[in-house]
Scaffold this motif. Structure first.
Motif, PDB file in Angstrom:
ATOM      1  N   THR A  39       0.822  -1.224   0.000  1.00  0.00           N
ATOM      2  CA  THR A  39       0.000   0.000   0.000  1.00  0.00           C
ATOM      3  C   THR A  39       0.851   1.267   0.000  1.00  0.00           C
ATOM      4  OG1 THR A  39      -0.228   0.026   2.402  1.00  0.00           O
ATOM      5  CG2 THR A  39      -1.937  -1.144   1.154  1.00  0.00           C
ATOM      6  N   TYR A  75       0.523   5.579  -1.856  1.00  0.00           N
ATOM      7  CA  TYR A  75       0.871   6.922  -1.352  1.00  0.00           C
ATOM      8  C   TYR A  75       2.030   7.505  -2.169  1.00  0.00           C
ATOM      9  CZ  TYR A  75      -2.377   5.935   2.337  1.00  0.00           C
ATOM     10  OH  TYR A  75      -3.537   5.648   2.999  1.00  0.00           O
ATOM     11  N   ALA A 122       5.863  10.851   0.004  1.00  0.00           N
ATOM     12  CA  ALA A 122       4.651  10.064   0.266  1.00  0.00           C
ATOM     13  C   ALA A 122       4.200  10.255   1.708  1.00  0.00           C
ATOM     14  CB  ALA A 122       4.914   8.590  -0.017  1.00  0.00           C
ATOM     15  N   SER A 123       5.153  10.297   2.622  1.00  0.00           N
ATOM     16  CA  SER A 123       4.762  10.419   4.035  1.00  0.00           C
ATOM     17  C   SER A 123       4.184  11.804   4.323  1.00  0.00           C
ATOM     18  CB  SER A 123       5.929  10.075   4.962  1.00  0.00           C
ATOM     19  OG  SER A 123       6.908  11.085   4.940  1.00  0.00           O
ATOM     20  N   GLY A 175       1.646  -2.145   4.966  1.00  0.00           N
ATOM     21  CA  GLY A 175       1.575  -0.690   5.047  1.00  0.00           C
ATOM     22  C   GLY A 175       1.767  -0.199   6.466  1.00  0.00           C
ATOM     23  N   ARG A 176       0.962   0.794   6.844  1.00  0.00           N
ATOM     24  CA  ARG A 176       1.090   1.370   8.184  1.00  0.00           C
ATOM     25  C   ARG A 176      -0.199   1.218   9.004  1.00  0.00           C
ATOM     26  NH1 ARG A 176       4.971   1.918   5.558  1.00  0.00           N
ATOM     27  NH2 ARG A 176       6.726   3.338   5.749  1.00  0.00           N
ATOM     28  N   ILE A 227      -2.917  -1.098   8.043  1.00  0.00           N
ATOM     29  CA  ILE A 227      -3.728  -2.186   7.471  1.00  0.00           C
ATOM     30  C   ILE A 227      -4.546  -2.881   8.573  1.00  0.00           C
ATOM     31  CG2 ILE A 227      -3.750  -4.240   6.003  1.00  0.00           C
ATOM     32  CD1 ILE A 227      -2.624  -1.684   4.662  1.00  0.00           C
ATOM     33  N   ARG A 242      10.987   9.960   9.499  1.00  0.00           N
ATOM     34  CA  ARG A 242       9.824   9.308   8.852  1.00  0.00           C
ATOM     35  C   ARG A 242       8.981   8.585   9.906  1.00  0.00           C
ATOM     36  NH1 ARG A 242       8.681   5.877   4.092  1.00  0.00           N
ATOM     37  NH2 ARG A 242      10.734   6.156   3.195  1.00  0.00           N
ATOM     38  N   ARG A 294       1.097  11.297  13.158  1.00  0.00           N
ATOM     39  CA  ARG A 294      -0.010  11.978  12.467  1.00  0.00           C
ATOM     40  C   ARG A 294      -1.337  11.652  13.150  1.00  0.00           C
ATOM     41  NH1 ARG A 294       1.043   8.185   7.501  1.00  0.00           N
ATOM     42  NH2 ARG A 294      -0.130   6.384   8.238  1.00  0.00           N
TER      43      ARG A 294
HETATM   44  O1  C5P Z   1       6.077   1.751   2.905  1.00  0.00           O
HETATM   45  P1  C5P Z   1       6.581   2.919   2.120  1.00  0.00           P
HETATM   46  O2  C5P Z   1       7.911   3.425   2.555  1.00  0.00           O
HETATM   47  O3  C5P Z   1       6.516   2.703   0.647  1.00  0.00           O
HETATM   48  O4  C5P Z   1       5.520   4.079   2.428  1.00  0.00           O
HETATM   49  C1  C5P Z   1       5.736   5.420   2.069  1.00  0.00           C
HETATM   50  C2  C5P Z   1       4.927   6.317   2.992  1.00  0.00           C
HETATM   51  O5  C5P Z   1       3.537   6.157   2.706  1.00  0.00           O
HETATM   52  C3  C5P Z   1       5.059   5.983   4.475  1.00  0.00           C
HETATM   53  O6  C5P Z   1       6.146   6.641   5.092  1.00  0.00           O
HETATM   54  C4  C5P Z   1       3.719   6.440   5.039  1.00  0.00           C
HETATM   55  O7  C5P Z   1       3.745   7.807   5.383  1.00  0.00           O
HETATM   56  C5  C5P Z   1       2.767   6.260   3.886  1.00  0.00           C
HETATM   57  N1  C5P Z   1       1.922   5.073   4.065  1.00  0.00           N
HETATM   58  C6  C5P Z   1       0.801   5.205   4.842  1.00  0.00           C
HETATM   59  N2  C5P Z   1      -0.066   4.165   4.994  1.00  0.00           N
HETATM   60  C7  C5P Z   1       0.183   2.997   4.396  1.00  0.00           C
HETATM   61  C8  C5P Z   1       1.357   2.812   3.624  1.00  0.00           C
HETATM   62  C9  C5P Z   1       2.226   3.891   3.484  1.00  0.00           C
HETATM   63  O8  C5P Z   1       0.559   6.277   5.416  1.00  0.00           O
HETATM   64  N3  C5P Z   1      -0.699   1.998   4.532  1.00  0.00           N
END
Ligand code: C5P
Length: 216
Positions: free
Chosen positions: A35, A39, A85-86, A116-117, A119, A167, A174
């Protein structure tokens, strides 16, 4: 109704969720969705159009245009895209649009592994299995450095560590859907664990749940 099986994997950047998710999806023959790429796709679209990352309505439009079947990992995996993305991930309206797409994906038979973060807490709170994969910030920074060096790049450990800590703070701090383990998540600390060991540990947790379910 056929039961779709869902494995939710959450955790901070660099904990090894992605590799673990891929191994589990292969092993249990489930669909797979990273996921984070959704983002990242939103952030990438804004960067491509030279739009500021706090342009919420542009981010919403980009989120609506995200096509899960068409996420280009090679393009989206750049470090700067992850940082960006974050920043777009803090906006509740952007999250709502992406979460809806992620839920639809999860509902597709035979089910999916999503990482993800949020899920286990928000996207699939009814997931059959929830894993929270973590590792110390130092270990994650060391792994990231090794990854960069393995493809011939160079980077500074202290800078990588500072990025990871920043990060983590953004993702955990948040207001909407902060990164945290679901109450019923199984914790997997990979600080001292190679990926194969983490995979075996996750499999043991999942097989145990499946065996108990078969008996019930
Ligand atoms: O996992 P990845 O490093 O690709 O994610 C990039 C950013 O997307 C994360 O730092 C987070 O802020 C956001 N993200 C999120 N919720 C998710 C997956 C990613 O907020 N389910």
């Amino acid at each position: 109704m056929t039961h779709v099986f869902t494995i939710a994997i959450d955790g901070p950047a660099g904990a090894g969720k992605g590799t673990l998710a891929r191994r589990l999806a292969d092993h249990y023959r489930l669909n797979l969705l990273d996921t984070g790429l959704t983002y990242r796709a939103v952030a990438y679209a804004l960067i491509q159009h030279a739009l500021p990352l706090d342009n919420v309505s542009a981010a919403e439009t980009a989120a609506r245009q995200v096509n899960l079947a068409n996420l280009d990992r090679a393009v989206l995996s750049a470090h700067a895209v992850g940082e960006a993305a974050s920043k777009v991930a803090v906006y509740p309206t952007v999250r709502r649009i992406l979460v809806e797409k992620q839920r639809d994906f999860a509902k597709t038979p035979p089910g999916a592994v999503l990482d993800g973060r949020d899920i286990g807490t928000v996207v699939c709170p009814e997931a059959d299995i929830k894993l929270y994969v973590t590792a110390s910030a130092e270990v994650r920074a060391r792994r990231r450095l090794a990854e960069i060096e393995s493809i011939g790049g160079t980077a500074d450990f202290t800078e990588i560590l500072a990025d990871i800590v920043r990060r983590d703070e953004r993702d955990m701090g948040r207001a909407d859907s902060p990164l945290k383990p679901a109450a019923d998540a199984h914790l997997l600390d990979t600080s001292e664990m190679a990926i194969e060991a983490a995979f075996l540990a996750a499999m043991a947790i999942i097989d145990d749940v499946l065996a108990k379910r078969d008996k019930a």
